[in-house]
Design a protein around this motif. Structure first.
Motif, mmCIF file in Angstrom:
data_model
loop_
_atom_site.group_PDB
_atom_site.id
_atom_site.type_symbol
_atom_site.label_atom_id
_atom_site.label_comp_id
_atom_site.label_asym_id
_atom_site.label_seq_id
_atom_site.Cartn_x
_atom_site.Cartn_y
_atom_site.Cartn_z
ATOM 1 N N TRP A 82 140.937 12.454 18.329
ATOM 2 C CA TRP A 82 139.879 13.432 18.531
ATOM 3 C C TRP A 82 139.421 13.412 19.990
ATOM 4 O O TRP A 82 139.376 12.363 20.629
ATOM 5 C CB TRP A 82 138.677 13.150 17.620
ATOM 6 N N GLY A 83 139.071 14.571 20.483
ATOM 7 C CA GLY A 83 138.551 14.684 21.837
ATOM 8 C C GLY A 83 137.466 15.753 21.898
ATOM 9 O O GLY A 83 137.583 16.796 21.252
ATOM 10 N N THR A 84 136.421 15.472 22.636
ATOM 11 C CA THR A 84 135.320 16.421 22.792
ATOM 12 C C THR A 84 135.039 16.614 24.274
ATOM 13 O O THR A 84 135.001 15.643 25.031
ATOM 14 C CB THR A 84 134.048 15.915 22.087
ATOM 15 N N SER A 85 134.845 17.857 24.663
ATOM 16 C CA SER A 85 134.492 18.176 26.042
ATOM 17 C C SER A 85 133.288 19.117 26.032
ATOM 18 O O SER A 85 133.222 20.043 25.225
ATOM 19 C CB SER A 85 135.653 18.847 26.777
ATOM 20 N N ILE A 86 132.369 18.846 26.922
ATOM 21 C CA ILE A 86 131.198 19.709 27.090
ATOM 22 C C ILE A 86 131.086 20.060 28.566
ATOM 23 O O ILE A 86 131.133 19.178 29.433
ATOM 24 C CB ILE A 86 129.909 19.033 26.601
ATOM 25 N N GLY A 87 130.966 21.328 28.838
ATOM 26 C CA GLY A 87 130.791 21.784 30.213
ATOM 27 C C GLY A 87 129.592 22.697 30.311
ATOM 28 O O GLY A 87 129.322 23.496 29.406
ATOM 29 N N ALA A 88 128.855 22.566 31.388
ATOM 30 C CA ALA A 88 127.682 23.411 31.611
ATOM 31 C C ALA A 88 127.736 23.958 33.030
ATOM 32 O O ALA A 88 128.110 23.253 33.969
ATOM 33 C CB ALA A 88 126.395 22.623 31.391
ATOM 34 N N PHE A 89 127.359 25.211 33.168
ATOM 35 C CA PHE A 89 127.291 25.865 34.469
ATOM 36 C C PHE A 89 125.930 26.526 34.598
ATOM 37 O O PHE A 89 125.456 27.174 33.659
ATOM 38 C CB PHE A 89 128.391 26.922 34.594
ATOM 39 N N ILE B 53 124.137 26.964 42.518
ATOM 40 C CA ILE B 53 125.000 26.826 41.346
ATOM 41 C C ILE B 53 125.312 25.353 41.130
ATOM 42 O O ILE B 53 125.232 24.542 42.058
ATOM 43 C CB ILE B 53 126.319 27.615 41.480
ATOM 44 N N GLY B 54 125.656 25.034 39.909
ATOM 45 C CA GLY B 54 126.033 23.657 39.599
ATOM 46 C C GLY B 54 126.806 23.589 38.306
ATOM 47 O O GLY B 54 126.813 24.551 37.511
ATOM 48 N N GLN B 55 127.481 22.490 38.106
ATOM 49 C CA GLN B 55 128.212 22.306 36.861
ATOM 50 C C GLN B 55 128.249 20.841 36.476
ATOM 51 O O GLN B 55 128.181 19.941 37.317
ATOM 52 C CB GLN B 55 129.641 22.856 36.973
ATOM 53 N N LEU B 56 128.320 20.626 35.175
ATOM 54 C CA LEU B 56 128.463 19.300 34.583
ATOM 55 C C LEU B 56 129.579 19.366 33.562
ATOM 56 O O LEU B 56 129.591 20.270 32.715
ATOM 57 C CB LEU B 56 127.155 18.859 33.899
ATOM 58 N N ASN B 57 130.522 18.443 33.637
ATOM 59 C CA ASN B 57 131.612 18.381 32.674
ATOM 60 C C ASN B 57 131.769 16.942 32.201
ATOM 61 O O ASN B 57 131.825 16.014 33.031
ATOM 62 C CB ASN B 57 132.927 18.860 33.292
ATOM 63 N N LYS B 58 131.840 16.770 30.903
ATOM 64 C CA LYS B 58 131.993 15.440 30.324
ATOM 65 C C LYS B 58 132.973 15.520 29.162
ATOM 66 O O LYS B 58 132.912 16.448 28.340
ATOM 67 C CB LYS B 58 130.637 14.921 29.844
ATOM 68 N N SER B 59 133.888 14.559 29.090
ATOM 69 C CA SER B 59 134.860 14.548 27.990
ATOM 70 C C SER B 59 134.959 13.146 27.402
ATOM 71 O O SER B 59 134.744 12.142 28.085
ATOM 72 C CB SER B 59 136.235 15.008 28.477
ATOM 73 N N TRP B 60 135.271 13.111 26.097
ATOM 74 C CA TRP B 60 135.428 11.857 25.362
ATOM 75 C C TRP B 60 136.716 11.909 24.542
ATOM 76 O O TRP B 60 137.093 12.964 24.022
ATOM 77 C CB TRP B 60 134.276 11.637 24.381
ATOM 78 N N LEU B 61 137.390 10.768 24.426
ATOM 79 C CA LEU B 61 138.496 10.589 23.483
ATOM 80 C C LEU B 61 138.123 9.454 22.544
ATOM 81 O O LEU B 61 137.599 8.416 22.981
ATOM 82 C CB LEU B 61 139.797 10.249 24.215
ATOM 83 N N TYR B 62 138.385 9.622 21.248
ATOM 84 C CA TYR B 62 138.048 8.586 20.280
ATOM 85 C C TYR B 62 139.006 8.650 19.106
ATOM 86 O O TYR B 62 139.849 9.551 19.017
ATOM 87 C CB TYR B 62 136.592 8.705 19.824
ATOM 88 N N SER B 63 138.879 7.672 18.209
ATOM 89 C CA SER B 63 139.799 7.520 17.067
ATOM 90 C C SER B 63 141.238 7.418 17.553
ATOM 91 O O SER B 63 142.142 8.077 17.041
ATOM 92 C CB SER B 63 139.642 8.675 16.070
ATOM 93 N N ASP C 234 125.042 28.381 31.220
ATOM 94 C CA ASP C 234 126.118 28.655 30.277
ATOM 95 C C ASP C 234 126.741 27.319 29.853
ATOM 96 O O ASP C 234 126.911 26.414 30.678
ATOM 97 C CB ASP C 234 127.202 29.537 30.898
ATOM 98 N N VAL C 235 127.071 27.218 28.575
ATOM 99 C CA VAL C 235 127.613 25.968 28.033
ATOM 100 C C VAL C 235 128.888 26.260 27.255
ATOM 101 O O VAL C 235 128.967 27.265 26.527
ATOM 102 C CB VAL C 235 126.579 25.273 27.120
ATOM 103 N N LEU D 110 127.524 19.223 46.947
ATOM 104 C CA LEU D 110 127.690 17.817 46.590
ATOM 105 C C LEU D 110 128.437 17.748 45.272
ATOM 106 O O LEU D 110 128.123 18.494 44.330
ATOM 107 C CB LEU D 110 126.335 17.118 46.448
ATOM 108 N N GLN D 111 129.433 16.864 45.190
ATOM 109 C CA GLN D 111 130.167 16.711 43.938
ATOM 110 C C GLN D 111 130.653 15.276 43.797
ATOM 111 O O GLN D 111 130.829 14.557 44.782
ATOM 112 C CB GLN D 111 131.358 17.660 43.874
ATOM 113 N N LYS D 112 130.846 14.873 42.543
ATOM 114 C CA LYS D 112 131.362 13.534 42.282
ATOM 115 C C LYS D 112 132.117 13.508 40.964
ATOM 116 O O LYS D 112 131.666 14.090 39.969
ATOM 117 C CB LYS D 112 130.231 12.506 42.242
#
Length: 836
Positions: A657-664, A643-653, A746-747, A583-585
């Motif tokens: 600036w941009g931040t990305s966090i990924g977890a597996f 197995i699974g993964q989560l990825n989230k990214s933000w852009l600001y200012s 893993d992050v 399942l993915q979205k």
């Protein structure tokens, strides 16, 4: 049809190209001992100095705008790792404490040091890994119809390794066996590879052609840490405990490979059909010097070397006192000097096996768009093995070794062996495997059920032909000796499987995509190794373990003793069933999430876990007639995996600036193993492949042990072992036992700073990688457990033919925590500059 050369999976590597814009990146990554965990389940683990530094640069640019482009990448990696996370026993206890005592190890080291041989330390030593690699690619748009790519790859790598863990008996380092640092080696891998690819279009775009021509040179060699000496193996309670001396597979071990390949695929577009016609040709030349057993030494006092063990430290010290060890070391030094005095392959020098093989293939395929939403692909492929002058090269090797045994050489084709059915057979190294054509018909489809890609059903069925790993052909070229014979069955064919799959993807209205796949594979020409030195066992072991055993009349004989012949053969048994669900979205707020489950049921006759034919036989647990094909669980693959993964990214200012966090995350159960004896209980020629008998409490009392304490300790071991306790009165099964579930998270965190240079976006990126995050939070989490031993019992046969068992009383639990980095958290920092 263009995909071949595998029966498992293929990896498709794609190389970047330059463009009309100058783009590139410079990066570095770093970690050290302060960025690794120091506890496993609350226990402190010795953490040595550890460093890893990686840096690289890649750039793509135009040389002539719209015409000629370049892409280049260079990378350098250096790291140090602890050679063994297990330490010697000093009475301290702990998960990473081996059963081998520091006092015994020191006695062995001091005794060898007194003879001028240095063992190196038995714990706390470091192993280095280095690599330098790069790629250079030129893309030339010759004209509107022709594009040429030229690619050069290189690798210069070296890695320090401990002695092979399980080849010809266990070697550790682990909870059961420890080895000295100088019993390891450095392996070097140098590669230069060239590829030219021409893509052409003809007849107003109705015909296209891709031509690839490549050449690669591989130079692999080993540098042993040991000075010339035989391998020295010492047992404790019937199971190997201490390994010293020279790494047996690294005696002037050198392999050069030259590979030439050419592939041409032509596509014809006609209405709803795309026809592909092509051919592939591969040519492999191998230059291999392999000298296993060269330093083996034996006389009336005993034997020293890879095929011999001392039953105890005291027995080894006796061999030091009577001069056997000193003479064995002097013999190795003399062999080293004399062999180096003449070219490789010269009689009296280092061994040489040259092999020249290849593969030729033709194929045709039709991709038919039957309707707008249904595509059918079908075709057939023909692969033909090529052996060129390999038969002549076998004869050259026989001649180098002096020819026939009767002529003073080592080749003896008149030895009578036994085939799989126990019938008499004579083996000839000059008989190469079958080189008939292997046919591979295949059919596949893709159905877009609603014509909107919301529901797609896909599948196919066909035969896939793989290569016979050419190192095994090299075994036949090299090992023509009567005392270590390796060959192939004359009717042996390259591996083939029949694989069928069915899958579906469904997109829900809320954006969730569900996918499922079922794959079933049936072995057609699976490979296994038999010992044709063993026929059909006609004897019976006395006592409660009344297994079939081989009598002298059941074994091939030479010079009044049994001999072996390791022969690659085909079997048509074995299968695997693989089911996965996912399942993915992709969410609108730059969040992506997925979770998947995979189930694997895989059975084979032999899991083929080694390079040398004899090791493949020795590492394949068996019961009864060892040459009878019996399917049981495959050694490889996880039965359950989530197995699974989560990825989230933000852009600001404003995008600065941009931040990305990924977890597996991964949770899995696999890592199969078997319980076998340390010793040859059935006289089949192997000391590692006999599955143990699990006695009941009353049967155990009837078995002869070295001491009553050892019998009692084995009873306690059985009671705490879930597998053994449930099968009392039975024989252990091959690859029957699963390791406990493992899990890890893993992050990765990326922090970007974006800015413009000459109106082009540039980025400075800082990264943090955290492996096994759970172990950072709690040292009980993310820990991998391994079996303390897969050979819990030692066994010898006494003068009356009865088995005598030994058991190390320190073995009280089935599993032990693995203290290596895989069980501990690790962190890495990175810095990257991306420019345009």
């Amino acid at each position: 049809m263009t995909q071949a050369g595998f029966t498992g999976a293929a990896v498709n590597a794609v190389t970047k190209s330059g463009t009309n814009e100058v783009k590139g990146t410079v990066y570095t990554f770093f970690r050290n001992q302060d960025l690794t965990g120091s506890k496993v389940e609350g226990e402190d683990i010795f953490v040595p100095d550890l460093t890893q530094t990686q840096f690289g640069i890649s750039i793509g640019a135009p040389i002539v705008k719209n015409k000629l482009f370049v892409f280049a990448n260079f990378e350098r990696d250096q790291r140090e790792d602890l050679g063994s996370n297990f330490v010697a026993d000093r009475g301290q206890g702990g998960n990473n404490v081996s059963r081998v005592s520091a006092n015994d190890l020191q006695l062995v080291s001091d005794a060898l040091g007194g003879l001028g041989y240095q063992t190196g330390p038995f714990e706390g030593y470091l192993l280095d890994t280095e690599s330098t690699k790069g790629i250079l690619k030129l893309d030339w748009n010759i004209n509107d119809n022709n594009r040429l790519a030229l690619i050069y790859n290189f690798l210069r790598a070296s890695r320090d390794l401990t002695a092979n863990e399980f080849a010809i008996g266990r070697r550790g380092p682990d909870a059961t066996t420890l080895q000295f640092a100088n019993s390891g080696y450095e392996i070097n891998n140098n590669i230069d590879s060239f590829l030219a690819e021409l893509n052409s279009t003809f007849n107003n775009g109705t015909v296209t052609n891709k031509l690839q021509v490549g050449y690669s040179f591989f130079d692999d060699f080993r540098n042993p840490f040991s000075s010339p000496a035989p391998a020295i193996n010492i047992q404790q309670d019937g199971v190997r405990a201490i390994v010293a001396g020279h790494e047996p597979f690294s005696i002037n071990n050198r392999l050069e490979q030259r590979v030439f390949q050419i592939t041409d695929n032509m596509n014809f577009f006609s209405g709803d059909h795309t026809f592909t016609v092509g051919f592939s040709y591969e040519n492999f030349e191998f230059f291999n010097s392999f000298n296993l057993g060269t330093y083996f030494f034996a006389d009336a006092r005993g034997a020293v070397g890879v095929f011999a063990d001392f039953p105890s430290v005291d027995a080894f010290l006796d061999a030091v006192d009577n001069g056997l060890i000193g003479d064995a070391i002097s013999n190795a030094e003399n062999i080293f000097a004399s062999n180096n005095a003449v070219p490789i392959g010269t009689p009296g020098g280092w061994n040489l096996a040259e092999t020249h093989v290849g593969q030729l293939a033709f194929y045709i395929q039709d991709e038919w768009n039957v309707t707008d939403n249904f595509k059918l692909t079908y075709g057939i492929r023909a692969d033909k093995p090529l052996y060129f002058e390999t038969r002549d090269l076998v004869q050259e090797n026989i001649d180098r070794k002096g020819g026939l045994l009767a002529e003073g050489g080592t080749y003896a084709p008149d030895i009578q062996y036994f085939d799989e059915n126990g019938d008499a057979i004579f083996l000839n190294s000059l008989d190469l495997p079958d080189n008939g054509i292997l046919w591979s018909p295949r059919l596949g489809f893709n159905w877009d059920v609603k014509s909107d890609q919301s529901l797609q059903i896909r599948g196919g069925s066909g035969i896939f032909s793989g290569r016979f790993p050419f190192v095994w052909v090299g075994n036949q070229v090299q090992s023509t000796d009567f005392f270590f014979y390796q060959t192939t069955n004359p009717n042996f064919q390259f591996p083939q499987v029949w694989r069928s799959n069915l899958g579906a993807d469904y997109r829900f209205e809320n954006g969730i995509v569900a996918s499922t796949d079922i794959i079933y594979t049936q072995d057609l020409n699976a490979a296994t190794v038999n010992n044709f030195g063993a026929g059909t066992p006609t004897g019976t072991l006395p006592g409660v373990d009344s297994r079939p055993i081989y009598l002298a009349s059941d074994r091939a004989q030479i010079f009044g003793g049994a001999t072996n012949a390791y022969v690659f053969s085909n079997v048509d048994e074995g299968y695997s069933f693989n089911w996965s669900f996912k399942l993915q979205k992709q969410f609108d707020n730059n969040l992506f999430a997925s979770v998947a489950y995979n189930f694997l049921e895989s059975f084979d006759v032999n899991s083929l876990g080694a390079e040398i034919s004899s090791d493949i036989f020795d590492l394949n647990p068996a019961f009864g007639n060892v040459n009878t094909a019996v399917t049981s669980p495959s050694l490889f693959g996880n039965k359950h995996r989530i197995i699974g993964q989560l990825n989230k990214s933000w852009l600001y200012s404003g995008g600065t600036w941009g931040t990305s966090i990924g977890a597996f995350f991964e949770y899995a159960q696999g890592g199969r193993f078997s319980y076998t004896y340390s010793g040859d209980i059935n006289n089949d020629g192997s000391f590692t492949n006999d599955l143990i008998f699990i006695p009941t409490a009353s049967q155990l009392q009837q078995q002869q042990f070295v001491s009553a304490d050892q019998r009692d300790a084995f009873e306690a071991f059985i009671q705490q072992d879930e597998y053994l306790n449930a099968r009392r009165g039975e024989y252990a099964g091959r690859n029957d036992i699963l390791r406990p579930w493992t899990g890890r998270w893993d992050v990765k965190i990326l922090q970007d700073f974006n800015f413009n240079v000459a109106d082009k976006k540039n980025t400075i990126q800082f990264s943090i990688d955290i492996l096994n995050l759970g172990n950072l939070i709690n040292s009980d989490w993310g820990v991998v457990q391994d079996p303390r031993t897969t050979q819990p019992l030692g066994v010898t046969i006494d003068g009356t033919g009865n088995p005598v068992y030994s058991f190390d009383t320190t073995q009280t639990t089935t599993f032990v925590n693995n203290p290596d980095l895989i069980s501990r958290w690790q962190m890495q920092f990175g810095l990257r500059y991306i420019f345009n």
